[in-house]
Each structure stands twice: as C-alpha cells, then as structure tokens.
Write a protein that holds these residues in place. Structure first.
Motif, PDB file in Angstrom:
ATOM      1  N   GLU A 272      16.013   2.128   8.805  1.00  0.00           N
ATOM      2  CA  GLU A 272      14.655   1.960   9.337  1.00  0.00           C
ATOM      3  C   GLU A 272      14.591   0.761  10.285  1.00  0.00           C
ATOM      4  O   GLU A 272      13.926   0.800  11.321  1.00  0.00           O
ATOM      5  N   LYS A 273      15.312  -0.305   9.933  1.00  0.00           N
ATOM      6  CA  LYS A 273      15.361  -1.483  10.809  1.00  0.00           C
ATOM      7  C   LYS A 273      15.996  -1.134  12.152  1.00  0.00           C
ATOM      8  O   LYS A 273      15.536  -1.583  13.209  1.00  0.00           O
ATOM      9  N   LYS A 276      13.500   0.862  14.266  1.00  0.00           N
ATOM     10  CA  LYS A 276      12.456   0.034  14.875  1.00  0.00           C
ATOM     11  C   LYS A 276      13.001  -0.809  16.027  1.00  0.00           C
ATOM     12  O   LYS A 276      12.314  -1.067  17.016  1.00  0.00           O
ATOM     13  N   GLU A 279      13.632   1.662  19.060  1.00  0.00           N
ATOM     14  CA  GLU A 279      12.549   2.580  19.407  1.00  0.00           C
ATOM     15  C   GLU A 279      12.046   2.317  20.824  1.00  0.00           C
ATOM     16  O   GLU A 279      11.677   1.198  21.180  1.00  0.00           O
ATOM     17  N   CYS A 307      16.070   7.645  17.687  1.00  0.00           N
ATOM     18  CA  CYS A 307      14.862   6.843  17.920  1.00  0.00           C
ATOM     19  C   CYS A 307      14.875   6.153  19.280  1.00  0.00           C
ATOM     20  O   CYS A 307      13.850   5.649  19.736  1.00  0.00           O
TER      21      CYS A 307
END
Length: 725
Positions: A272-273, A276, A279, A307
């Motif tokens: 997830e890091k 982000k 992104e 992403c």
C-alpha cells in the motif's frame, strides 16, 4: 592460501622462541626442540606451496595433501595463539586475586599439551603430535613433483586510478539505445491501471547485464523522462517483503531509523505504501538479477505496479529467459557476447592504460589471442586486463596465454580460468584476503575499512609493526585486489570506499574455499543455505528476518573462526536468543570475529569467556543492551569493540582496562553512557576512539578526564569526544 598460513605460523614460532617464552612459563621440556623442528619442516614446505596451490585444481592428490597441511597448520596456529595468551595473562594480571586464576589456567594448559585429545577451550592440540603429523606431511611432499617458485610481491600501484567500469563503455551502444527507446516510447494504448510495460535483459553471468542497466538508469534522457527512479537488487533468494522494503526505501529516501521501523510493517501495508508513493507518477523500476521462476512471487507487486502513471516502465535483468516470460515482458533483449576486438579493447584500456600507441600496437597480436579466451564476457576481459597490467613485456603476456590452466576442465571454465590466473598471480597473503570475500553477502556494498578490520581479526595481515601499521598493510592489500578488477560499483563517502563484488567473483571465492564458508538466510517461509559439508565450517554468515531467530544449534561449529549476523530488528525482538548465543559460545571456542550488529538482548551471556581468541566484537545498534558481563573484559586478545548506538548501555566496567590489546573502541550514540572509567588509561594501544566521554572540570580519580588523553599516545585521527562538566 596455505602459503600465507604457513608464513604466519613461522612468524609466531620465531617470536615465541626469540622471546624466551618457553623458559618464562616452563611448560614442557622438549617443546622448544619440537617448535624448531616444526619451523624447519614448514620452511621446507613453504617454497613449494605456490606450485602446489596451482596444481591442486587438476591434481586431486596434491589437493588432499594441501588440505592435510592446512588443517594441521590451523590447529597449530590456535595452539600457538593460546600459548601466547597464557603469557599475556601472566604479564597483565599482576593482582593477587588473578594469580590463582593464572595458576589454574596454566595447569589446564599443561594438561591439554600432555594428554591428547584433552582440549584447552576446545581447540588446542598436543604440539608433539602436531609436530609428528606435520613432519609426515613434509616428507610426503616428495611424492608430488613440486617445484620451488618465486614468491609473488605486491604489484606497483598505478599513479592514477579510475572507478569507471570499462566493460560498461564498450560494445553496448546499440543495445543501450534500443532499450532506452523502449523506455521512452509511449503509445496511445497505455491507460491508467493497465499492466506496466516490462523490458527484460537476459544473458549469462559476467556478460554485463547490470553494468548495462546502470548506464541506462543514469542516462540523462532517462532521468528527465521519469518522475522517479528506483533500483532494487532481487538476487537468487526471493523475498517479496524484502523487495517491497527496498523499493520503498528507494522511493522515499528513508533514514536509518525509518528503515528499522519499516521492519515491523506487514507485506500488505508495504504494498500500500508503494502504491501511494507511485500513484499518478511516471516511474522507472529496475529489478536487477531476478532468479525466481514462480508466478506467485510477484503477484502482489505486479498489482501494485499498476498504480503508476501511464508511461511507467520496469527494467529487469536476469540470467533466465523464463523469468522474462513470467514477468510478462513486452520486450526481451538477449545480451550477446562481445566480439574478440571489443574484448581486446577492454583489456588494452586497463592493461595498457598509461602506454603510448606504439606500445599498444606492439602488444596487439598476443593481446588478440588472449582476448579470444574471454569468450565474449566483459567480466573476463576486465579480469585479464587487471592481470596483464602488471606483467612486464610481451613475454609476460605470452606466459598468461600459454598457461596450463586454460586446458583444465573445471566448473564455469570460461570465467574461472581467467579468475584463477589473476588469483594465483597475487601474493599469498592477498590470496588469503581474497577468499574471505566469500563471507560477504551478494549484491551488498561493504566498506574497505570493514573489510580490512575483518582481515586483521583473522590474522591475515600478520602482526603489528610500529613502522607499518596493519591498517596500512590492509589498505595496500585492498588496492591490490582493486587493481585486479575484483571490485565494482565504488562509492566514496569520504570516510572510506564502499564497493561490491560481482556474483561470479563471489561464487569463485566460494569455489576456492570448498565449504569453509556458509551463508544462511532465515526468513518466513524459507530457509536457504549455501553450505557445503565437504570440509570443516570456519566462517558463518546468517541473515535473520524480523520475528525469526538465529538457530539454537549450528552443526559443525567447533572450528568456526567468524560469525556475522545481520538483521533489521525492532526493540522487542532479538535476532539471536540468549540460549542460542550460549550454545554458540560454548561450542565455537575458536571464534576470532563476532559481528552481531543489531543484537536485541539486554546482556551478553557469561559464556563469552570461552572465546579466548576473540579479536573483533561488534554489538553496535543493540538498543536493548544494558550491561556488559565482566567475562568480556577477560578477553585479553580483543582488539576491536563496537558498542555504537547502544542507547540503553549505562556504563563501561572498570575491568575494561584489562583489554590491553584493544585498538578500537566505538561508543558513539550510547546516550545513557555518562562517563568513561579511569581504567581506560591502561588502553595504551588504542588508535581509534569514537564517542569518548571526558571530564574537563577536574582530574577525577574514578572517571576519565581530559588530562588522561596524554596516556593514549597512539590515537590517530579517528577521535570523537563528548565533554562532560
């Protein structure tokens, strides 16, 4: 390697005899004569060892003879080291309470030399029996038709050096431009969330995949095109969490504390890091040296890579074409071998760098023949260039061309034969230092200072000499290996060089040591060992993931000389338990080097007293460490003690003054340490002292004061002082 070991033992024997040490302790009658006989046998053997070491690759009986010699020589080295240690106790422990300790020590020592196989600290053997076995080995040398060869000397260092990787500059322009074109070219079909285009570079080891990727990664057009770039080395042991952490560190430029905190983050949160961080950004990710052929290994990462913004790219280097397929590569580039002419250019640019055009043309005919031996591999061309750089005249080059090693059938012949030529051309002590490269983890940078410190601890640099400090000798050895092109990817941080070794150079060092080194990776769902049990284990490297522990028992550890444990841990986790450490210290009593940077325990077990031979102890960044056992300060041979960033360490015991051979003490970052004991004035051999705490307001009878620095006359430039009032 045997030649260097024999030379070290001869130096020890000569020193003991000349010092009158035998008469001083009055241990055993006749031992002095045994030592003289040993000296004579080893002297007769030493002249033949260069020839024997070259022949052992293809001559099994010679290899077995060298193995016998090495085993007995190492046992003798340990015995002599213990002998000198008993003398050191006698000379340094003058207090009455220590007299009885010494008396007991000498009695045990006498027993170990009188009744084989009773051992003193589990390692010493009867000198008389070793003498007999070595005498038989010396007599057997006549069976192998060995000839005396001149001892190699350190080559003259070039007046100027460059860290440029010559192999990366020649013969790859077309493929470099092709890959950059794929990286920069964007199509209208690319959409948000679609798979990221992947370009894979495939080729055998030593062909220059990583060097090519580095050129592309640092190309100015590439830098300007992508919002962010990340380089991560995957290597042969795949760990998705480790790869994810490496990507995050590259994306966010984390400091040391943040990296430690990252260790407790689960894989899902790591992904997830990454998501982000990339992104909406056009990124370039280089995955260097990918080995895994399992689809599922990259499932989580592949989903995360989507992403990024359209136009993002992944560049993969691998030895396996199947990896390119698994990675879903849109373009696969098979890296071809270089031509003979380009290999000659690489050799010429290294070996004849300082020569004029006429000389280069004169060497060209024999140079082209040598270049043909490279089989198109730039690593081989670099290695041969480093070897030929110090050969005098065309005759020296022809000797390399016609060497019998080219006719041998050995593993990885195309690469190992050129490496063997360079290896055997090194002075014997430097060959011993080279084999220690097997101790370092692949794809990781290491500093020249750390390497030299390890060599010192193992005794590879000989004994101290006021006219030539061991550190200086170690730097000369390091430069010698550098000149042979065994190192790459240099980084100069001002305080010392950092570099890496090529995977194949690491494998070659491992090949030479035949199972003496073991690398163990311990992480969730996998445990990988490169241990070869054909020979005695002497050096152990263990990587431990957070939440897991160093094994409580290590097989075949009786003759271990070094243990390196690396792990990023949090405050509530110890990479090695107290029980495992106790077992290790009880079993591996021959240890000379213990590197447990980041140890998580609150104290060190008393069993450390067993490590009579210990020269190097690194407990840096051990944040839970509160106190040090007094047994530690009975280890009179200890030369280097690292306690940096042990935040909870409150004091150094007065007994620190017993470490009369200590040359380096590092306590920088020990925030709770408020003073140094007065006994530090006894450490007159200290050359480096980092984190020294001194009182400047008075001459304190119990605490180290500013005036006490006058006693430490050998301190060099590395001195960091914290003033206390």
């Amino acid at each position: 390697m045997a030649e260097a070991l024999v030379s070290t033992i001869l130096e020890q024997i000569t020193t003991i005899i000349c010092e009158g040490a035998l008469e001083e302790v009055r241990l055993l009658r006749g031992v002095k004569e045994d030592l003289r006989n040993l000296r004579d046998d080893l002297t007769s053997i030493r002249a033949l060892l260069k020839d024997a070491e070259e022949k052992q690759i293809s001559d099994e009986p010679v290899k077995l003879w060298l193995d016998r010699l090495k085993e007995e020589s190492l046992d003798m080295e340990e015995a002599l080291d213990e002998w000198r240690t008993v003398l050191l106790y006698r000379r340094t422990d003058g207090a009455e309470e220590n007299a009885s300790f010494l008396q007991r020590k000498v009695r045990v020592f006498l027993r170990c030399f009188s009744f084989h196989p009773v051992r003193y600290h589990g390692s010493a053997r009867n000198i008389k029996e070793i003498n007999g076995r070595l005498h038989k080995i010396a007599a057997d040398k006549a069976n192998y038709q060995l000839t005396s060869m001149p001892i190699s000397k350190l080559p003259r260092q070039a007046e100027s050096k460059s860290f440029i990787d010559e192999s990366s500059l020649l013969g790859r322009d077309d493929v470099k431009n092709e890959i950059i074109s794929h990286l920069l070219c964007e199509t209208s079909k690319e959409e948000e969330g679609s798979p990221i285009q992947t370009i894979s570079v495939v080729g055998i080891g030593g062909i220059g995949k990583t060097a090519l990727a580095q050129l592309i990664y640092n190309d100015e057009n590439v830098k300007q095109h992508f919002t962010c770039r990340v380089w991560t080395c995957v290597s042969d042991i795949f760990d998705e969490s480790k790869v994810a952490k490496s990507i995050i560190v590259g994306l966010q430029g984390l400091d040391k504390l943040a990296i430690l905190q990252l260790e407790s983050v689960p894989l899902g949160a790591l992904l997830e890091k990454i998501c982000k961080s990339i992104e909406g950004k056009k990124y370039l990710l280089v995955l260097d040296d990918v080995w895994t052929e399992k689809d599922r290994d990259f499932e989580g990462l592949n989903a995360t890579f989507k992403c990024g913004a359209p136009g993002s790219r992944i560049l993969v280097t691998t030895r396996k074409s199947t990896v390119a397929t698994i990675m879903g590569s849109s373009h696969t580039i098979q890296l071809n071998n270089l031509s003979r002419e380009i290999c000659w250019s690489i050799i010429r640019n290294i070996a004849l760098r300082e020569k004029d055009q006429r000389t280069r043309e004169e060497f060209m005919p024999v140079g082209l023949k040598i270049a043909e031996k490279c089989k198109g591999l730039p690593l081989v061309a670099k290695t041969l260039g480093g070897l030929l750089r110090f050969k005098t005249g065309i005759q020296g080059w022809e000797h390399v061309l016609n060497n019998e090693l080219w006719r041998m059938e050995i593993v990885h012949k195309d690469v190992y034969v050129p490496l063997l030529l360079s290896y055997y051309d090194l002075p014997s002590p430097v060959r011993q230092c080279f084999t220690y490269l097997a101790h370092h983890t692949k794809d990781m940078h290491f500093s020249s200072c750390d390497m030299i410190s390890h060599w010192m601890a193992q005794g590879y640099l000989g004994f101290d000499d006021d006219d030539s400090p061991l550190e200086l000798k170690g730097f000369e050895y390091f430069q010698c290996l550098e000149a042979c092109c065994f190192f790459q990817d240099f980084v100069d941080h001002g305080e010392g060089l950092e570099c890496k070794i090529h995977d194949l150079v690491h494998d070659f060092a491992f090949f030479l040591t035949r199972g003496e080194f073991m690398t163990l990776e311990i992480f969730k769902g996998n445990e990988s060992s490169t241990m070869n049990r054909e020979r005695t284990l002497r050096h152990l490297t263990v990587g431990v993931e957070k939440g897991l522990c160093f094994p409580e028992f290590i097989p075949n550890a009786e003759k271990l000389r070094s243990v390196v444990v690396y792990s990023n841990i949090s405050d509530d986790c110890a990479a090695i338990s107290e029980k495992a450490m106790c077992n290790l210290f009880n079993q591996a009593t021959r240890l000379r080097l213990v590197d447990m940077d980041g140890y998580g325990g609150s104290t060190i077990p008393e069993e450390i007293r067993n490590l009579l031979h210990l020269r190097y102890l690194n407990l840096g960044v051990s944040r839970n460490l509160e106190k040090l056992p007094k047994a530690l300060f009975r280890l009179h041979n200890l030369e280097q003690l690292y306690l940096n960033d042990c935040y909870n360490l409150e004091r150094l015991p007065d007994e620190i003054g017993n470490l009369v051979n200590l040359k380096l003490l590092h306590t920088e970052g020990c925030n709770k340490l408020t003073c140094y004991p007065k006994e530090v004035v006894r450490l007159t051999r200290l050359t480096q002292l980092l984190g020294l705490i001194v009182r400047i307001d008075r001459d304190d009878p119990e605490e180290f004061s500013i005036g006490d620095l006058a006693n430490l006359k050998k301190l060099l430039g590395s001195l960091c002082i914290l003033m206390m009032f």
